[in-house]
Enzyme design. Structure first.
Site, PDB file in Angstrom:
ATOM      1  N   ASP A  79       0.800  -1.229   0.000  1.00 22.08           N
ATOM      2  CA  ASP A  79       0.000   0.000   0.000  1.00 22.08           C
ATOM      3  C   ASP A  79       0.835   1.283   0.000  1.00 22.08           C
ATOM      4  OD1 ASP A  79       0.758  -0.866   2.621  1.00 22.08           O
ATOM      5  OD2 ASP A  79      -0.649   0.542   3.514  1.00 22.08           O
ATOM      6  N   GLU A 137      -0.709  -1.921   5.161  1.00 24.99           N
ATOM      7  CA  GLU A 137       0.158  -1.851   6.347  1.00 24.99           C
ATOM      8  C   GLU A 137      -0.013  -0.515   7.069  1.00 24.99           C
ATOM      9  OE1 GLU A 137       2.831  -1.225   9.195  1.00 24.99           O
ATOM     10  OE2 GLU A 137       3.098  -0.017   7.405  1.00 24.99           O
ATOM     11  N   GLU A 138      -0.342   0.512   6.295  1.00 30.05           N
ATOM     12  CA  GLU A 138      -0.440   1.870   6.856  1.00 30.05           C
ATOM     13  C   GLU A 138      -1.824   2.172   7.418  1.00 30.05           C
ATOM     14  OE1 GLU A 138       2.159   3.701   7.028  1.00 30.05           O
ATOM     15  OE2 GLU A 138       3.523   3.199   5.400  1.00 30.05           O
ATOM     16  N   HIS A 366       7.492   8.826   4.819  1.00 29.00           N
ATOM     17  CA  HIS A 366       6.231   9.570   4.954  1.00 29.00           C
ATOM     18  C   HIS A 366       6.397  11.062   4.633  1.00 29.00           C
ATOM     19  CE1 HIS A 366       3.917   6.375   7.483  1.00 29.00           C
ATOM     20  NE2 HIS A 366       4.814   5.818   6.693  1.00 29.00           N
TER      21      HIS A 366
HETATM   22 NI    NI Z   1       6.367   1.252   5.764  1.00 28.33          NI
END
Ligand code: NI
Length: 401
Positions: A79, A137-138, A366
């Site tokens: 993702d 995962e996020e 991020h």
């Molecule tokens: Ni990651």
């Protein structure tokens, strides 16, 4: 040079092609439809057995060895993040507001090419390799690992050990970071609503001041980590938000505290959860207020297995060289849903150095301008293949098939 590293180097162009394709067309958690389809197609072209729609958009590629044996799983996440990319690179995301700012494009490319290589060597395999491409995962608190586990990804045949890697912008290419035991923290949330009694600012005796109760609560909460947690165990409680009141001369009837809690072991995790409730209950009761508490459990702590860590370190020494391993003395207090796999089977999560070199500035994961050094891609493949060789090959490769 190490044999797997040579083989992986031969796949360099393919790795970059896959990684850049995924990078250009990122998809958010639970919506990795095209990503999964693209990867499935690549894997099937190599004659690999693929199962789609496992726990949502999850994908499993299975490589069965010539003889029976244990089962090793390798995991990648697919993702992207809701972040507008600002790398300015030719392969930048063409999807507005979505980008691979955490390197999951690299993880998927590495695992796809690992599956390709292992498929070519399956006659040497004693056992099975499951390559798990997971969604979301996020996306705490549910994430994408748990739905895949619930869909049976660790069964039939049962997985004996599992490994995952993650790009590490702070480590140079050719190094890995790993820790024995806790690798990543549990990340939970407590939302506390304090209910007082509003009134005129000039007549406090007729009301219950939610601001004062909230202030006492914040201070008391900060005693948990300092007075109840073993100083050798890392834990954080942050009251990130505190909202109350309407006007300077009006006593507030309600205050809301929103907190994040990070812990690195299950004992501290439970203790903090219990203590928060006790403190909120005690403080509000003593001051004549009431409360509502919503506690949301996020990802559990990711605890590496000692034997699996030894395997990763051994593989790094073979593939990357003697000085390639950085033992992480401090647990990262960010979360990672690979932890759910580690709750079920022994395994290890490790950082794979991906720092940019030369003139390009390295931004953290991020960040809108985050990017990775593609030289790390074949090294990731070689690491996974070497781990599988150590776990499942009857005899070490002496070069050639
Ligand atoms: Ni990651």
């Amino acid at each position: 040079m190490n044999y797997w590293r040579q083989q992986a180097n031969n796949l360099s162009q393919r790795l970059i092609e896959i990684r850049r394709h995924l990078h250009r067309y990122p998809e958010l958690g639970y919506k990795e439809f095209e990503t999964a389809r693209y990867l499935a197609q690549i894997l099937r072209q190599e004659g690999i057995e693929v199962r789609e729609h496992v726990g949502g958009t999850g994908l499993v590629a299975t490589i069965r060895g010539a003889s029976s044996g244990r089962t090793i799983a390798l995991r990648a996440d697919m993702d992207a993040l809701p972040i507008q990319e600002k790398t300015g690179m030719p392969y930048a995301s063409i999807v507005s507001g979505v980008s691979h700012a955490c390197g999951h494009d690299a993880h998927s490319a590495i695992l796809a090419c690992t599956a390709m290589l292992l498929q070519r060597y399956r006659r040497k395999l004693a056992g099975t390799v499951k390559c798990i491409f997971q969604p979301a995962e996020e996306c705490p608190p549910l994430g994408g690992a748990k739905p895949m586990i619930d869909a049976g990804v660790l069964a039939d045949p049962p997985v004996d050990a599992i490994y995952a890697l993650h790009t590490a912008p702070n480590l140079p290419v050719g190094t890995i970071g790993i820790a024995y035991g806790p690798m990543m923290a549990a990340s939970d949330r407590a939302k506390i609503k304090i209910l007082g009694e509003g009134g005129h600012g000039s007549a406090p005796q007729q009301s219950v001041d939610a601001v004062l109760v909230a202030a006492h609560t914040v201070v008391a909460l900060q005693s948990i980590v300092s007075r109840n947690i073993d100083p050798h165990s890392a834990a954080v409680l942050t009251v990130g938000q505190l909202q109350a009141g309407y006007r300077y001369n009006v006593i507030a009837d309600m205050a809301v505290l929103d907190c994040t809690i990070r812990t690195t072991d299950v004992h501290s995790r439970q203790l903090i959860q219990d203590k928060i409730e006790q403190i909120v209950d005690g403080v509000t009761r003593a001051m004549g207020a009431r409360y509502e508490l919503r506690y949301t459990l996020g990802y559990p702590p990711a605890i590496n297995d000692t034997v699996a860590v030894d395997q990763v370190i051994k593989a790094a020494e073979v593939v990357l060289g003697e000085d390639s391993v950085r033992i992480q003395e401090k647990t990262s207090l960010s979360g990672e849903d690979f932890a759910y796999f580690l709750e079920q089977v022994p395994g290890a999560f490790f950082w794979m150095g991906s720092r940019l070199e030369g003139d390009r500035k390295q931004y953290p994961a991020h960040h809108p301008a985050f990017d990775l050094n593609e030289a790390m891609l074949p090294l990731g493949v070689a690491m996974f293949c070497q781990i599988v060789e150590q776990e499942l090959f009857r005899e070490p490769l002496a070069g050639g098939e």
